[in-house]
Design an enzyme around this catalytic site. Structure first.
Site, mmCIF file in Angstrom:
data_model
loop_
_atom_site.group_PDB
_atom_site.id
_atom_site.type_symbol
_atom_site.label_atom_id
_atom_site.label_comp_id
_atom_site.label_asym_id
_atom_site.label_seq_id
_atom_site.Cartn_x
_atom_site.Cartn_y
_atom_site.Cartn_z
ATOM 1 N N ASN A 184 0.821 -1.223 0.000
ATOM 2 C CA ASN A 184 0.000 0.000 0.000
ATOM 3 C C ASN A 184 0.847 1.263 0.000
ATOM 4 O O ASN A 184 2.028 1.249 0.348
ATOM 5 C CB ASN A 184 -0.979 -0.013 1.185
ATOM 6 C CG ASN A 184 -0.232 0.045 2.508
ATOM 7 O OD1 ASN A 184 0.163 1.105 2.963
ATOM 8 N ND2 ASN A 184 -0.004 -1.123 3.103
ATOM 9 N N CYS A 226 13.345 9.642 -5.192
ATOM 10 C CA CYS A 226 12.735 8.925 -4.082
ATOM 11 C C CYS A 226 11.276 8.656 -4.436
ATOM 12 O O CYS A 226 10.793 9.031 -5.495
ATOM 13 C CB CYS A 226 12.858 9.704 -2.768
ATOM 14 S SG CYS A 226 11.565 10.914 -2.465
ATOM 15 N N CYS A 250 -11.304 -7.110 -4.501
ATOM 16 C CA CYS A 250 -10.232 -7.980 -4.026
ATOM 17 C C CYS A 250 -9.167 -8.082 -5.105
ATOM 18 O O CYS A 250 -9.450 -8.417 -6.248
ATOM 19 C CB CYS A 250 -10.808 -9.356 -3.705
ATOM 20 S SG CYS A 250 -9.614 -10.685 -3.679
ATOM 21 N N CYS A 308 14.575 14.502 1.490
ATOM 22 C CA CYS A 308 15.047 14.166 0.138
ATOM 23 C C CYS A 308 15.824 15.341 -0.429
ATOM 24 O O CYS A 308 16.919 15.170 -0.964
ATOM 25 C CB CYS A 308 13.868 13.801 -0.771
ATOM 26 S SG CYS A 308 14.351 13.523 -2.497
#
Lengths: 401, 401
Positions: A184, A226, A250, A308
């Site tokens: 995720n 990044c 799903c 970053c």
């Protein structure tokens, strides 16, 4: 007649005895505690059946790896012990890595059985607990440290940062590499934030929700893009993207795609740690057409993650201090000018956004698209900086680079 | 004070009880027989944690596979249950294949622990027995048939042929696909001979002895090059080939390369059986540079295997009988004219042979070379036809094609 009858009776008794012996042996085998192997102090190259490292040490004789034993000095953190992470951890364990840190908050379910590693009898156990048990039996020479929590909550994130920076084999030292095997956006952003802040090199991996494409990516803070510099890239699978990423749907998954992604991820880890071959900055896998694009991405000077931007400044400084020859070499190694990133949207956007997005696309390798747009509200706000820019602003920024 | 003291004592007792309960539960979990799952009559798409097929059936909803359940009607034979074959069998088992036939004559050794699947406590068991036990626990819905023998001896070869042609899920029917996951030339030639004779479609796989390259190949007798049509191709690993293929040298192996090869092999099997995506005729994997060449090869009309030549004739006849439009489509699908095979030698040849060989090389995709030359005496002669041509004759033949 009488003689034959006696012979037959003898034969029956003989067979009965054999059968009893056979069943006893079978039963003993079933009852016996698994014969786990003992720890091994020093990796040996001896070619005997009882040496679990002979085929790995042969990499030296074959001229592939200079110093294979060095693998025992390295520590790798695997975040997410699912379809990709579990196989990743198993490969590293079998290769004899020094120490593994495993992070996951999920439980093993029967619904995971369509991917490698976990077995039905482990259903209900936490993934890190089940994984550690299996891996320790496979290779007792590896050190394990497991954390059964969600890294994206404030408290756990702090602990996660602490373990990344102090959980190395030599306690107090940072780990050598962090591998993101999560499924995720929030978790990836948390790993990204931690690694940017710590200047920790990491590799990201992902598999699409339709199960037929995936990728791995090496991220060196300040040196390569990044996760917040650009929307994450995935290999397009040439299918109707409208069927993907819908709420409540799903996700599909396949042991094949997950196995390939884990394989190319750990191969990249081995090449990086043991210094052989060419380490890939980005390697995609499109299973429908069997193509595997590669590329490299520069960091975004206007990245939303201030760590970053700080790492970029530090990298520039370091580069400037280097002798000129080396700088040129490094630049060539790291960035392929003809592989500049661009943007193309695939889901969860309006047609107008899509229109706006597909305009400025430069030369992203054929078949690569972004996985998803950065949500305007990234998380609950606890651990990850919010993106305050709209998609259009982001696109405009990218155009400027 | 007295009241607090009592409360505290109560709390201590409470905690002690909780601890005892917790330890009892833990102990029960440790003692319990593994909770293997029950058989499932019909694959369901229901999205619940207890459904081992939910993520596979989701492939239909995602628009990838039309009829996923059809996988239960297929039978696949896996020859060689080593680093590639064991993972191949596990992936097919987890995908819910109907039936698996496993062939191997080897025993599990600790020296195999640097690859996925087998575990130290299985050392000493036959590979097919250990594999069946693990796979049956993972998915009891799959039928297994195991053969603990070497397919290259005369008697076993006859039995192997019989099981390929009659060992399908519906007894008496042939298997749907044969997968070669063996590690030597003789076994590959035996599979090739059996499949040519039976007109059986099969896929070949291989990993180089330096562990950093591999390939898979689809072979349709009469339609694509068989294993005897041309020396087997491998992806060159850009290393000194002189370190390879020396007598008595222990081959190197890596779980990463083996996992990737098993993954692309089973992915190709799923695409072939379930009719989705593009089935690859040849897919190579070079781990050092992360490149993955693809190609297709026409059969050799002068192939030494007479059954191959017969299959070629039959294929030509069938093609001629087809409506013209279809023939053209088929041709385009199967053969890429710019991917014609050629030859380049890498080992076990003299410099003169090398010179002769590198002359006529047409346009084999970059980085692909032949794995080894066909030995002039192929085997003990029991099961495999001997190659009576010299290398030079073979090269000359190929030039003519």
């Amino acid at each position: 007649m009488e003689k034959h009858y006696k012979e037959l009776k003898l034969r029956v008794r003989e067979l009965e005895n054999e059968l009893i012996k056979c069943k006893q042996k079978q039963s003993a085998m079933e009852d016996a505690h698994p014969l786990y192997r003992q720890k091994i102090d020093k990796m040996s190259a001896e070619v005997v059946d009882s040496n679990p490292y002979s085929r790995l040490m042969a990499l030296k004789r074959m001229g592939i790896v200079d110093d294979y034993e060095k693998i025992r000095t390295y520590t790798v953190a695997v975040v997410g012990v699912g379809g990709v992470g579990s196989v990743t951890a198993e490969m590293l364990t079998r290769c004899g890595i020094g120490k593994l840190l495993l992070f996951d908050y999920d439980k093993v379910e029967l619904a995971n059985m369509n991917r490698l590693f976990f077995q039905p009898h482990q259903a209900g156990l936490s993934k890190v607990e089940a994984a550690e048990h299996t891996l320790r039996n496979i290779n007792p020479d590896v050190s394990f440290e497991t954390h059964n929590y969600n890294i994206t909550t404030m408290e756990n994130f702090t602990h996660f940062m602490d373990r990344i920076s102090h959980g190395g084999l030599e306690e107090g030292k940072p780990v050598d590499l962090v591998l993101s095997c999560v499924d995720n956006f929030e978790a990836r952003m948390a790993i990204n934030q931690a690694c940017n802040e710590l200047g920790q090199i990491w590799m990201e991996s992902g598999v699409s929700e339709n199960a037929v494409s995936g990728h791995i990516q090496l991220i060196i803070p300040g040196e390569t893009a990044c996760f917040a510099c650009a929307p994450p890239l995935v290999v397009a699978a040439n299918i109707d993207e409208k069927t993907l990423k819908r709420e409540g749907v799903c996700a599909a998954s396949l042991p094949t795609t997950m196995g390939v992604v884990a394989g190319i991820l750990v191969q990249n880890v081995l090449k990086y740690l043991l210094k052989f071959g060419t380490v890939s900055y980005y390697l995609g896998y499109n299973a429908m057409q069997d193509f595997f694009p590669t590329m490299a991405m520069k960091p975004n000077p206007q990245c939303n993650d201030r760590h970053c931007r700080r790492q970029q400044e530090e990298y520039k400084k370091k580069e400037a201090e280097r002798p000129t020859v080396e700088v040129v070499q490094e630049e060539e190694d790291v960035v392929h000018e003809d592989n500049e990133w661009g943007i193309e949207l695939v889901s969860e956007v309006t047609d107008a956004e899509l229109q706006a997005a597909s305009g400025p696309v430069p030369d992203l390798p054929e078949g690569i698209t972004v996985a998803f747009t950065i949500p305007s509200e990234v998380t609950d706000g606890d651990t990850v900086e919010e993106t305050e820019q709209s998609l259009e602003e982001l696109m405009a920024q990218m155009k400027k680079l």
